[in-house]
Design a protein around this motif. Structure first.
Motif, mmCIF file in Angstrom:
data_model
loop_
_atom_site.group_PDB
_atom_site.id
_atom_site.type_symbol
_atom_site.label_atom_id
_atom_site.label_comp_id
_atom_site.label_asym_id
_atom_site.label_seq_id
_atom_site.Cartn_x
_atom_site.Cartn_y
_atom_site.Cartn_z
ATOM 1 N N UNK A 105 0.831 -1.203 0.000
ATOM 2 C CA UNK A 105 0.000 0.000 0.000
ATOM 3 C C UNK A 105 0.864 1.250 0.000
ATOM 4 N N UNK A 106 1.913 1.255 0.842
ATOM 5 C CA UNK A 106 2.806 2.409 0.921
ATOM 6 C C UNK A 106 3.540 2.616 -0.399
ATOM 7 N N UNK A 107 3.991 1.535 -1.013
ATOM 8 C CA UNK A 107 4.687 1.644 -2.299
ATOM 9 C C UNK A 107 3.755 2.221 -3.356
ATOM 10 N N UNK A 108 2.516 1.769 -3.356
ATOM 11 C CA UNK A 108 1.556 2.292 -4.312
ATOM 12 C C UNK A 108 1.325 3.789 -4.145
ATOM 13 N N UNK A 119 1.286 10.363 -4.115
ATOM 14 C CA UNK A 119 0.496 10.851 -2.978
ATOM 15 C C UNK A 119 1.303 10.903 -1.688
ATOM 16 N N UNK A 120 2.397 10.154 -1.641
ATOM 17 C CA UNK A 120 3.300 10.165 -0.483
ATOM 18 C C UNK A 120 4.735 10.223 -0.968
ATOM 19 N N UNK A 121 5.569 10.911 -0.201
ATOM 20 C CA UNK A 121 7.009 10.819 -0.468
ATOM 21 C C UNK A 121 7.554 9.606 0.277
ATOM 22 N N UNK A 122 8.737 9.098 -0.086
ATOM 23 C CA UNK A 122 9.269 7.885 0.549
ATOM 24 C C UNK A 122 9.419 7.992 2.058
ATOM 25 N N UNK A 123 9.775 9.182 2.572
ATOM 26 C CA UNK A 123 9.929 9.333 4.014
ATOM 27 C C UNK A 123 8.592 9.166 4.730
ATOM 28 N N UNK A 124 7.561 9.824 4.188
ATOM 29 C CA UNK A 124 6.240 9.696 4.814
ATOM 30 C C UNK A 124 5.726 8.276 4.716
ATOM 31 N N UNK A 142 6.324 2.003 9.445
ATOM 32 C CA UNK A 142 6.814 1.767 10.809
ATOM 33 C C UNK A 142 5.657 1.861 11.813
ATOM 34 N N UNK A 143 4.807 2.864 11.664
ATOM 35 C CA UNK A 143 3.694 3.040 12.581
ATOM 36 C C UNK A 143 2.751 1.834 12.537
#
Length: 321
Positions: free
Chosen positions: A297-300, A306-311, A317-318
């Motif tokens: 999901x994060x990679x997508x 919609x997200x940068x890699x840091x976010x 992690x969260x």
């Protein structure tokens, strides 16, 4: 397929503490293989920790680490101390096992019940040690050994990880091998508590000692409470210089206790071990999610902008913790 036999951990621990080398070997195999029974074994061993003294030996190939280890084993056994040796060797590219088997060089102690020798494969882990070394030390400590000698692979100036595991680190050098120059590089001076110029019957031994002492003098060790590493000459295959080496080790051991350094080093060692295990657990959980779930999901979101890699990493992690 035949089912895997369940490990009787309580029996293994009891037998290992009673002096069974076979049981001790099986516990160390659990450590090396990362067996699922390892967690139970570590829990059973924890109450029996006795604070074994750990001495690391490192240096370039050919300086005589195994011969020096054997010399130290004899000296420690003369004091009626139980001694364990972990000899970390390069891995076989075929079986993954220890390639050199340095225990062969310690064959003189094979029949001594007060000595236990184990070769461990590095399995590609850098820094001169095997990844499982911290847990192996805990097993040997709980098994009642007074001193554990850890002999590293011998890969040169990058081999500094042993300092994080040992109470005292010996750096071995030999004349005529360019080791005087190597000692000035990449952390070797910083990790050595005692420097040993082995094969001191060769030409150039005194010059190597002078070079080392000069390099040590350039370090910031002028305050009275700081340890100033001594330089000892030995001829390990003849047992020469062992009294001076043992005296240097005893002096360092006393200094560790007097200045609170022993507790500090062991606290840092435990912190690194817990951190490494915690990170390994997180990587396992992340691996379980690879290709689906949290990570996918994060990679997508990153690919869609919609997200940068840091976010995205913060979100992963969260969700993991």
């Amino acid at each position: 397929m035949r089912s895997r036999r369940k490990v009787d951990v309580p029996a293994l621990v009891e037998q290992a503490r009673a002096g069974s080398p076979r049981a001790l070997g099986r516990l160390l195999t659990l450590v090396e293989n990362g067996d699922p029974a390892l967690r139970e074994a570590m829990a059973a061993l924890a109450p029996h920790a006795s604070g074994a003294r750990t001495i690391g030996l490192t240096g370039s190939p050919g300086v005589g680490k195994s011969t020096s280890t054997g010399m130290l084993v004899r000296a420690l056994r003369d004091r009626d101390l139980r001694v364990a040796v972990l000899a970390v060797d390069p891995s076989s590219p075929f079986s993954g096992g220890a390639l050199l088997g340095d225990r062969i060089r310690l064959v003189d102690h094979a029949l001594d019940e007060g000595v236990y020798i184990r070769s461990m494969a590095s399995r590609g882990h850098l820094g001169g040690l095997a990844r499982a070394t911290p847990q192996a030390l805990r097993v040997l400590d709980a098994a009642g050994y007074d001193v554990v000698l850890v002999e590293t692979v011998g890969v040169g100036q990058s081999e500094v990880e042993v300092a994080g595991l040992a109470d005292t680190t010996l750096v071995l050098l030999a004349p005529g091998m360019g080791d005087g120059v190597q000692a000035a590089k990449a952390g070797i001076l910083e990790i050595g508590d005692v420097f040993v110029v082995n094969k001191a019957d060769r030409d150039g031994a005194d010059a190597t000692v002078r070079e080392l002492r000069h390099m040590i003098s350039l370090g910031d060790r002028t305050e009275p409470h700081l340890w100033r590493p001594p330089v000892v000459k030995t001829v390990a295959d003849r047992g020469e210089g062992v009294e001076e080496l043992m005296a240097a080790l005893d002096k360092h051991w006393s200094w560790l206790g007097e200045h609170g350094e022993l507790e500090r080093r062991r606290r840092e060692r435990a912190a690194r071990e817990v951190e490494a295990l915690a990170l390994a657990r997180l990587r396992e959980r992340l691996g379980d999610e690879h290709g689906g779930g949290i990570l996918a999901t994060a990679v997508g979101e990153v690919l869609a902008g919609r997200l940068d890699p840091y976010a995205a990493a913060d979100r992963v992690v969260a969700d993991l913790v």
